[in-house]
Motif scaffolding. Structure first.
Motif, PDB file in Angstrom:
ATOM      1  N   LEU A   1      13.736 -24.547   9.584  1.00 46.24           N
ATOM      2  CA  LEU A   1      13.666 -23.350  10.422  1.00 46.24           C
ATOM      3  C   LEU A   1      12.948 -22.208   9.717  1.00 46.24           C
ATOM      4  CD1 LEU A   1      17.270 -23.753  11.729  1.00 46.24           C
ATOM      5  CD2 LEU A   1      15.222 -23.901  13.140  1.00 46.24           C
ATOM      6  N   ALA A   2      13.088 -22.112   8.409  1.00 48.49           N
ATOM      7  CA  ALA A   2      12.403 -21.052   7.666  1.00 48.49           C
ATOM      8  C   ALA A   2      10.889 -21.192   7.794  1.00 48.49           C
ATOM      9  CB  ALA A   2      12.818 -21.092   6.198  1.00 48.49           C
ATOM     10  N   GLU A   3      10.388 -22.416   7.797  1.00 45.27           N
ATOM     11  CA  GLU A   3       8.956 -22.637   7.933  1.00 45.27           C
ATOM     12  C   GLU A   3       8.477 -22.253   9.326  1.00 45.27           C
ATOM     13  OE1 GLU A   3       5.155 -23.509   6.718  1.00 45.27           O
ATOM     14  OE2 GLU A   3       6.990 -23.366   5.518  1.00 45.27           O
ATOM     15  N   LEU A   4       9.236 -22.636  10.342  1.00 46.11           N
ATOM     16  CA  LEU A   4       8.868 -22.307  11.726  1.00 46.11           C
ATOM     17  C   LEU A   4       8.861 -20.800  11.958  1.00 46.11           C
ATOM     18  CD1 LEU A   4       8.431 -23.183  14.744  1.00 46.11           C
ATOM     19  CD2 LEU A   4      10.930 -23.196  14.952  1.00 46.11           C
ATOM     20  N   LEU A   5       9.837 -20.110  11.382  1.00 42.90           N
ATOM     21  CA  LEU A   5      10.020 -18.680  11.640  1.00 42.90           C
ATOM     22  C   LEU A   5       9.344 -17.787  10.611  1.00 42.90           C
ATOM     23  CD1 LEU A   5      13.815 -18.756  12.579  1.00 42.90           C
ATOM     24  CD2 LEU A   5      11.867 -18.833  14.123  1.00 42.90           C
TER      25      LEU A   5
ATOM     26  N   VAL B   1      12.807  -4.293  16.692  1.00 44.05           N
ATOM     27  CA  VAL B   1      13.482  -5.540  17.039  1.00 44.05           C
ATOM     28  C   VAL B   1      12.466  -6.668  17.198  1.00 44.05           C
ATOM     29  CG1 VAL B   1      14.983  -6.674  18.709  1.00 44.05           C
ATOM     30  CG2 VAL B   1      15.275  -4.243  18.227  1.00 44.05           C
ATOM     31  N   VAL B   2      12.773  -7.834  16.644  1.00 40.24           N
ATOM     32  CA  VAL B   2      11.895  -9.005  16.733  1.00 40.24           C
ATOM     33  C   VAL B   2      12.404  -9.921  17.839  1.00 40.24           C
ATOM     34  CG1 VAL B   2      11.023 -11.046  15.524  1.00 40.24           C
ATOM     35  CG2 VAL B   2      11.305  -8.893  14.285  1.00 40.24           C
ATOM     36  N   THR B   3      11.529 -10.276  18.772  1.00 36.40           N
ATOM     37  CA  THR B   3      11.902 -11.200  19.840  1.00 36.40           C
ATOM     38  C   THR B   3      11.223 -12.549  19.615  1.00 36.40           C
ATOM     39  OG1 THR B   3      10.117 -10.330  21.234  1.00 36.40           O
ATOM     40  CG2 THR B   3      12.306  -9.408  21.548  1.00 36.40           C
ATOM     41  N   ILE B   4      11.981 -13.611  19.810  1.00 31.60           N
ATOM     42  CA  ILE B   4      11.491 -14.982  19.650  1.00 31.60           C
ATOM     43  C   ILE B   4      11.749 -15.715  20.957  1.00 31.60           C
ATOM     44  CG2 ILE B   4      11.723 -17.143  18.365  1.00 31.60           C
ATOM     45  CD1 ILE B   4      12.897 -15.437  16.051  1.00 31.60           C
TER      46      ILE B   4
ATOM     47  N   ILE C   1      17.922 -21.752  15.882  1.00 26.85           N
ATOM     48  CA  ILE C   1      17.249 -20.566  15.358  1.00 26.85           C
ATOM     49  C   ILE C   1      18.238 -19.417  15.191  1.00 26.85           C
ATOM     50  CG2 ILE C   1      15.564 -18.773  15.957  1.00 26.85           C
ATOM     51  CD1 ILE C   1      13.833 -21.001  17.187  1.00 26.85           C
ATOM     52  N   CYS C   2      19.077 -19.205  16.201  1.00 25.44           N
ATOM     53  CA  CYS C   2      20.064 -18.121  16.129  1.00 25.44           C
ATOM     54  C   CYS C   2      21.035 -18.338  14.973  1.00 25.44           C
ATOM     55  CB  CYS C   2      20.832 -18.023  17.445  1.00 25.44           C
ATOM     56  SG  CYS C   2      19.866 -17.406  18.827  1.00 25.44           S
ATOM     57  N   ALA C   3      21.532 -19.571  14.829  1.00 28.56           N
ATOM     58  CA  ALA C   3      22.481 -19.862  13.758  1.00 28.56           C
ATOM     59  C   ALA C   3      21.838 -19.651  12.387  1.00 28.56           C
ATOM     60  CB  ALA C   3      22.994 -21.297  13.895  1.00 28.56           C
ATOM     61  N   PHE C   4      20.595 -20.054  12.248  1.00 25.60           N
ATOM     62  CA  PHE C   4      19.881 -19.859  10.981  1.00 25.60           C
ATOM     63  C   PHE C   4      19.749 -18.374  10.645  1.00 25.60           C
ATOM     64  CE2 PHE C   4      15.708 -18.732   9.190  1.00 25.60           C
ATOM     65  CZ  PHE C   4      15.843 -19.274   7.916  1.00 25.60           C
TER      66      PHE C   4
END
Length: 371
Positions: free
Chosen positions: A348-352, A161-164, A182-185
């Motif tokens: 968001l893709a760049e941030l994550l 599991v990944v935690t942010i 972030i969650c919606a993305f």
């Protein structure tokens, strides 16, 4: 180094003596436990900031041990886990499932072996990789053959599991807004996602009631926009209380494990010393901040700032350039967008990127005949 020990009485003295040569034991439980016992023990261990967990496979029933370790992995993704597997052979289902959770440091040997010496040898080695543990990732099939589950390890993505964690450099900058985005993305990408509210100023419970959100996948969860939300429940006097110094995240480990989430996003509110420590328990720590020069003082109190990914809210281009001159600082531009549920995916893709899979492949099973 700080160590947590979950071992059986038969090996407790040997392991304890070996570990004390290398560091401090900050948590210990030496007994053979039932299902609730092993679950509670690992939940308690997860609340201690240990660098290493030494786990005896005989400390609890196999399936419950695996489920409890999964919950521990959610809370402590970076803790190195050593598994004592006395008398276990290739094909053991419990060992195989633990390898699937990223437990690669397997210490095996006869039941009557000197486990103190075996542990001491293991502690001096570099962390094991999947390649070294692959021989254990084998489970007996119904046909008399064995099957090896090939687990695809994605580059730059931690196992399990990944935690942010999302925190704000100051109040009112949009920490909750960013966490929701972030969650919606992630939900739009087809992932199973949960948001846990650990803010000093919780607002989600009232919001979820107003919009009449649906029930979530598990108890205590509400569902919006394709992901689950665990709001912080306010007390009767509307005061935020962290019971016994814990966050709601720690209290929710059973539900988070039951939900089988791929990503868990924590809304930590305004970053202070305690919340900064919590952020660094995650795979990715995001700090929401303003790039305005008169707000740079907010950043000076955050240590170490370089360990965060900095999300700059609607900054001017000149200010972004100035902030990006700071060595080792990772800064990302977050455009002004009043609706967190439709923020552009590219941003968001760049941030994550550090925690996103680069390619999606299904696990496959390869038959191997017994030799």
């Amino acid at each position: 180094m700080m160590y947590a020990l979950l071992i059986t009485p038969a090996r407790a003295e040997q392991v304890r003596k070996a570990v004390k040569e290398y560091g401090e034991v900050v948590f210990e439980q030496a007994e053979v436990m039932d299902s609730p016992g092993i679950r509670n023990a690992l939940q308690s261990a997860a609340r201690v900031a240990a660098d290493v967990l030494i786990l005896d496979i005989d400390a609890g029933p196999g399936p419950d041990l695996v489920a409890a370790v999964q919950g521990y992995r959610i809370a402590r993704p970076y803790t190195r886990i050593f598994l004592l597997a006395p008398g276990r052979q290739t094909g053991d289902a419990t060992v195989a499932r633990l390898v699937g959770l990223g437990v690669y440091d397997i210490i095996d040997g006869p039941v009557e072996a000197d486990w103190g010496a075996l542990v001491a040898q293991a502690l001096t080695r570099v962390p094991a990789t999947y390649a070294q543990a692959a021989r254990w990732h084998v489970m007996s099939g119904l046909t008399g053959e064995e099957q090896v589950k090939e687990k695809v390890v994605i580059e730059q993505r931690p196992v399990g599991v990944v935690t942010i964690a999302v925190a704000g450099a100051a109040p009112g900058l949009g920490c909750t807004h960013t966490a929701l985005a972030i969650c919606a993305f992630l939900a739009r990408q087809g992932h199973n996602v949960a948001l846990v509210e650990d803010s000093q100023n919780p607002v989600m419970q009232d919001y979820l009631k107003i919009i009449k959100a649906d029930d979530g996948r598990v108890s205590n969860a509400w569902r919006i926009k394709g992901f689950d939300v665990f709001p912080f429940a306010k007390t009767g006097v509307d005061k935020f209380i962290e019971r016994d110094g814990n966050f709601i995240f720690d209290e929710l480990l059973p539900e988070l494990r039951a939900g089988r989430y791929e990503y868990i996003v924590r809304d930590l509110g305004v970053a202070g010393k305690k919340r900064t420590r919590e952020a660094f328990r995650s795979n990715l720590a995001v700090l929401v901040a303003s790039a305005a020069r008169w707000r740079w003082g907010d950043l000076l109190r955050i240590e170490p700032l370089s360990s965060f990914s900095l999300a700059l809210v609607a900054p001017a281009e000149r200010e972004v350039k100035e902030i990006r001159k700071i060595p080792e600082l990772k800064a990302y531009v977050m455009p002004h967008h009043p609706d967190p549920f439709s923020m552009p995916d590219e941003t968001l893709a760049e941030l994550l990127r550090p925690v996103l899979p680069q390619a999606k492949k299904k696990s496959s099973f390869w038959p191997w005949k017994r030799g």
